[in-house]
Design an enzyme around this catalytic site. Sequence first.
Site, mmCIF file in Angstrom:
data_model
loop_
_atom_site.group_PDB
_atom_site.id
_atom_site.type_symbol
_atom_site.label_atom_id
_atom_site.label_comp_id
_atom_site.label_asym_id
_atom_site.label_seq_id
_atom_site.Cartn_x
_atom_site.Cartn_y
_atom_site.Cartn_z
ATOM 1 N NE ARG A 3 -4.314 0.742 1.840
ATOM 2 C CZ ARG A 3 -5.323 1.457 2.508
ATOM 3 N NH1 ARG A 3 -5.048 2.149 3.353
ATOM 4 N NH2 ARG A 3 -6.196 0.144 2.281
ATOM 5 C CG HIS A 9 -8.471 1.057 -2.611
ATOM 6 N ND1 HIS A 9 -7.649 -0.521 -2.499
ATOM 7 C CD2 HIS A 9 -9.157 0.493 -1.203
ATOM 8 C CE1 HIS A 9 -8.114 -0.529 -0.881
ATOM 9 N NE2 HIS A 9 -8.933 0.122 -0.368
ATOM 10 C CD GLN A 34 -13.443 -0.786 0.037
ATOM 11 O OE1 GLN A 34 -12.611 -1.028 0.381
ATOM 12 N NE2 GLN A 34 -14.198 -1.310 -0.160
ATOM 13 C CG ASP A 68 -13.063 7.113 -0.605
ATOM 14 O OD1 ASP A 68 -12.739 7.125 0.002
ATOM 15 O OD2 ASP A 68 -12.071 7.019 -1.725
ATOM 16 C CB CYS A 117 -13.545 2.392 0.196
ATOM 17 S SG CYS A 117 -13.217 4.002 0.248
ATOM 18 N NE ARG A 166 -11.461 -4.654 0.796
ATOM 19 C CZ ARG A 166 -10.080 -3.675 1.554
ATOM 20 N NH1 ARG A 166 -9.698 -2.889 2.675
ATOM 21 N NH2 ARG A 166 -8.690 -3.464 0.876
HETATM 22 N N1 CP Z 1 -11.207 0.836 2.661
HETATM 23 C C1 CP Z 1 -9.818 0.503 2.927
HETATM 24 O O1 CP Z 1 -8.725 0.166 2.230
HETATM 25 O O2 CP Z 1 -9.666 1.098 4.544
HETATM 26 P P1 CP Z 1 -7.865 0.788 4.974
HETATM 27 O O3 CP Z 1 -7.782 2.076 4.617
HETATM 28 O O4 CP Z 1 -8.357 1.152 6.765
HETATM 29 O O5 CP Z 1 -7.294 -0.020 4.870
HETATM 30 N N1 NVA Z 2 -9.504 7.519 -1.366
HETATM 31 C C1 NVA Z 2 -9.602 6.906 -0.269
HETATM 32 C C2 NVA Z 2 -8.698 5.711 0.083
HETATM 33 C C3 NVA Z 2 -9.085 5.649 1.355
HETATM 34 C C4 NVA Z 2 -9.666 3.779 1.590
HETATM 35 C C5 NVA Z 2 -7.792 7.621 -0.332
HETATM 36 O O1 NVA Z 2 -6.708 7.398 -1.193
HETATM 37 O O2 NVA Z 2 -7.381 7.742 0.823
#
Ligand code: CP
Ligand code: NVA
Length: 314
Positions: free
Chosen positions: A109, A136, A139, A231, A272, A300
Amino acid sequence: MDPTTLKGRSLLTWLDYTAEEIRYFLEVSKQVKAESQRHEVHRRFEGKTLALLFEKRSTRTRCAFETAFGEEGGHPVFLSTADIQLGAKESIEDTARVLGRMFSAIQFRGFKQATVETLAHYSGVPVYNGLTDDFHPTQVLADIQTLEEQYGPATGKKLCFVGDGRNNVARSLMVICAKLGVHFTLITPPSLNPDPDLTTRCTAIAQVSGAQLRITPDTAEVEGAHAVYTDVWVSMGEEAKKEERIRLLRPYQVNQALMDKTGRKDSIFLHCLPAIKGEEVSSGVIDGSQSRAWDQAENRKHTIKALLLATLGY
Ligand code: CP
Ligand code: NVA
């Protein structure tokens, strides 16, 4: 579909997968969710190791990978940029080569899509994109499972994303919906439209699957939506844009008035998470009866376990 074709594969973006392959992951996810509800214990990752690389914070993604892998006997190792040199003192290529000698697979990530691609190229083991600035993918697999739990097969259903149309979640939804034949309407101010390259690619994919893709600034286009998704307005790494985003996206808050515009009493709300209540969504909606955000969060774990099982082998 022959599931052995998934062994050893990375998941960087759903663009690399066929609809059939995505459907296979969804089927496995349904099975592992049922196993979990029956409190079955399996040891399918015994003797395997998973590196969890994080440049950005996470609750759900980290916990889903760590618990899905660990409870089946696998050994997950969490590594943040406070722990390892990831492009700082050691190149991504060299880190990838070393991790590939010690781990069965890698989750990443972080910021750049190029980093997850480099890890996949040089490690020689499956690499999973747990969120980059661009995509993502894990997700949106959970999101489709959640939609299907409500409505059955997602093909032909209408999903609307309302908010920051160029973020990782919106872009990934556009891809998976195009692949699976889900009608996808992206409701966003024109200045936040996704890049034309991705839109062109998804439009071509949608022509094959039968998905209708629309990008519009008009919130009235949620009409008929089975699911309304939003989101955060400011994604991780974009904190400097906060004021501008709030100004641009205020008319796009998902509240009860917007949910009512679907004209469907059974439409569901998806997010999400994490959510900022009072910005992209009202508390009434996310904590209300139409919200499936908590099912999504649970899914998830099941979808990630399915991904790990299919690509690492049982
Ligand atoms: N939705 C999601 O990816 O959550 P986190 O950022 O907590 O992993
Ligand atoms: N768009 C958001 C998603 C978090 C799961 C981010 O990148 O912060």
